[in-house]
Design an enzyme around this catalytic site. Structure first.
Site, PDB file in Angstrom:
ATOM      1  N   TYR A 115       0.828  -1.206   0.000  1.00 24.53           N
ATOM      2  CA  TYR A 115       0.000   0.000   0.000  1.00 24.53           C
ATOM      3  C   TYR A 115       0.857   1.248   0.000  1.00 24.53           C
ATOM      4  O   TYR A 115       2.068   1.186   0.220  1.00 24.53           O
ATOM      5  CB  TYR A 115      -0.986   0.001   1.172  1.00 24.53           C
ATOM      6  CG  TYR A 115      -0.397   0.393   2.519  1.00 24.53           C
ATOM      7  CD1 TYR A 115       0.465  -0.456   3.207  1.00 24.53           C
ATOM      8  CD2 TYR A 115      -0.710   1.614   3.104  1.00 24.53           C
ATOM      9  CE1 TYR A 115       0.985  -0.094   4.433  1.00 24.53           C
ATOM     10  CE2 TYR A 115      -0.185   1.976   4.337  1.00 24.53           C
ATOM     11  CZ  TYR A 115       0.664   1.120   4.994  1.00 24.53           C
ATOM     12  OH  TYR A 115       1.190   1.473   6.216  1.00 24.53           O
ATOM     13  N   LEU A 140      10.683   1.487   7.571  1.00 24.71           N
ATOM     14  CA  LEU A 140      10.183   1.892   6.264  1.00 24.71           C
ATOM     15  C   LEU A 140      10.938   3.159   5.835  1.00 24.71           C
ATOM     16  O   LEU A 140      11.101   4.068   6.640  1.00 24.71           O
ATOM     17  CB  LEU A 140       8.683   2.203   6.354  1.00 24.71           C
ATOM     18  CG  LEU A 140       8.068   2.539   5.001  1.00 24.71           C
ATOM     19  CD1 LEU A 140       7.781   1.265   4.222  1.00 24.71           C
ATOM     20  CD2 LEU A 140       6.804   3.365   5.151  1.00 24.71           C
TER      21      LEU A 140
HETATM   22  N1  PDD Z   1       2.477   5.315   7.175  1.00 30.89           N
HETATM   23  N2  PDD Z   1       7.030   4.178   9.048  1.00 30.89           N
HETATM   24  C1  PDD Z   1       5.913   3.454   8.973  1.00 30.89           C
HETATM   25  C2  PDD Z   1       5.864   2.137   9.666  1.00 30.89           C
HETATM   26  C3  PDD Z   1       4.810   3.928   8.252  1.00 30.89           C
HETATM   27  O1  PDD Z   1       3.694   3.176   8.167  1.00 30.89           O
HETATM   28  C4  PDD Z   1       4.886   5.204   7.618  1.00 30.89           C
HETATM   29  C5  PDD Z   1       3.742   5.765   6.822  1.00 30.89           C
HETATM   30  C6  PDD Z   1       6.076   5.935   7.740  1.00 30.89           C
HETATM   31  C7  PDD Z   1       6.254   7.280   7.095  1.00 30.89           C
HETATM   32  O2  PDD Z   1       6.344   7.183   5.700  1.00 30.89           O
HETATM   33  P1  PDD Z   1       5.897   8.390   4.756  1.00 30.89           P
HETATM   34  O3  PDD Z   1       6.631   9.594   5.217  1.00 30.89           O
HETATM   35  O4  PDD Z   1       6.327   7.933   3.428  1.00 30.89           O
HETATM   36  O5  PDD Z   1       4.404   8.541   4.903  1.00 30.89           O
HETATM   37  C8  PDD Z   1       7.136   5.390   8.462  1.00 30.89           C
HETATM   38  C9  PDD Z   1       1.295   5.710   6.456  1.00 30.89           C
HETATM   39  C10 PDD Z   1       1.050   7.176   6.475  1.00 30.89           C
HETATM   40  C11 PDD Z   1       0.107   4.881   6.949  1.00 30.89           C
HETATM   41  O6  PDD Z   1       0.339   3.713   7.210  1.00 30.89           O
HETATM   42  O7  PDD Z   1      -0.995   5.392   7.053  1.00 30.89           O
END
Ligand code: PDD
Length: 287
Positions: free
Chosen positions: A33, A207
């Site tokens: 996703y 991530l």
């Molecule tokens: N989550 N780490 C984890 C485990 C995450 O699920 C997310 C993002 C991030 C931050 O990544 P980014 O800056 O690319 O959004 C770090 C999304 C927002 C979610 O699961 O809703």
């Protein structure tokens, strides 16, 4: 206006979207996703999100019949059709239903991936949580080893968020071998008394956050010393500032960790500036 979603080539009201119960996303969490932010009606930083999606799909050996540009275009259409000025677009791609074997752990012979998207309105630029700051607890890291893949297998994170809710706080930071990995749905950072911004290095253990990249660049421009290193909860308790980053909250000031007040218990000066700069840059990039 009813919510319009995208499913396998069509836009439709949410109530009409149907997926097979043998979809491998449902049976095995066999899917990837992405969540991208929308500001001023436009997807922000969607190219790096698409690059991460492409990589995640590759890492789980999933071929899809859409190009990343096509996917990005559909995401923007989802935002447009729902009149999203600020918020997010959620995208999920699974390995689809295996009509032949129904439930077989190995991949289907000729997979037909399912692609689903929906949009959500959220006040990102004037988020009340960002004004006040959020409170977090630390919890044990119980996820699998490939956290660099944005897998839909989020049970550990849902348990973590619920533990935070049960504790009366906003989120949880996960801890492995005594060191903070990341938040349940965000990247975690601290700023030390020596004005060092500590960010966990990118490995399979976290991530690779898209917001993280932009924020680290801005921090360097602000003359903050960026140190890619690991930190433990004790260091976090004593930090001058702490914050998390994600597409769904951008830069979120953390004002309490495990009951320890961070700084003066209000969003820190650096964090607030990083948030402002991030919003400015994001807006410039879509103007
Ligand atoms: N989550 N780490 C984890 C485990 C995450 O699920 C997310 C993002 C991030 C931050 O990544 P980014 O800056 O690319 O959004 C770090 C999304 C927002 C979610 O699961 O809703």
């Amino acid at each position: 206006m009813s919510t319009i979603v995208y499913l396998n080539g069509e836009f439709m009201p949410l109530e009409e979207a149907k997926i097979s119960p043998i979809d491998r996303g449902f049976l095995f969490a066999d899917g990837i996703y992405e969540v991208s932010a929308v500001l001023d009606g436009k997807m922000i930083e969607n190219q790096p999100h698409m690059a991460r999606l492409d990589r995640s799909l590759g890492e789980i050996g999933m071929d899809v019949p859409w190009s990343m540009d096509e996917i990005a275009d559909i995401m923007q259409q989802v935002a447009d059709k729902n009149g999203i000025v600020e918020g997010m677009v959620y995208l999920q791609i699974t390995r689809g239903a295996d009509w032949d074997k129904v439930r077989d752990f190995g991949f289907p012979k000729d997979p037909k991936p399912t692609m689903f998207m929906f949009g959500q309105h959220k006040n990102l630029s004037a988020d009340p949580a960002a004004e006040k700051g959020i409170r977090v607890i630390t919890i044990p890291e119980i996820r699998w080893e490939r956290r660099d893949i944005k897998s839909v297998a989020l049970l550990a994170q849902t348990l973590g968020k619920q533990a935070a809710k049960d504790a009366g706080v906003d989120d949880a930071w996960m801890v492995e071998d005594g060191l903070v990995t990341e938040g349940t749905s965000n990247s975690a950072f601290i700023i030390t008394e020596n004005d060092e911004l500590i960010a966990r290095p990118l490995t399979n253990e976290i991530l690779p956050g898209i917001t993280r990249i932009a924020v680290l660049k801005l921090a360097e421009e602000m003359q903050l010393k960026v140190v890619e290193g690991k930190f433990d909860p004790e260091q976090a308790y004593k930090a001058k500032e702490a914050f998390s980053t994600s597409a769904s909250a951008l830069v979120a000031p953390v004002v309490e960790i495990d009951g320890h007040r961070i700084g003066d218990g209000k969003p820190g000066v650096y964090t607030k500036r990083l948030r402002e700069l991030y919003l400015e840059e994001a807006r410039k990039s879509i103007a």
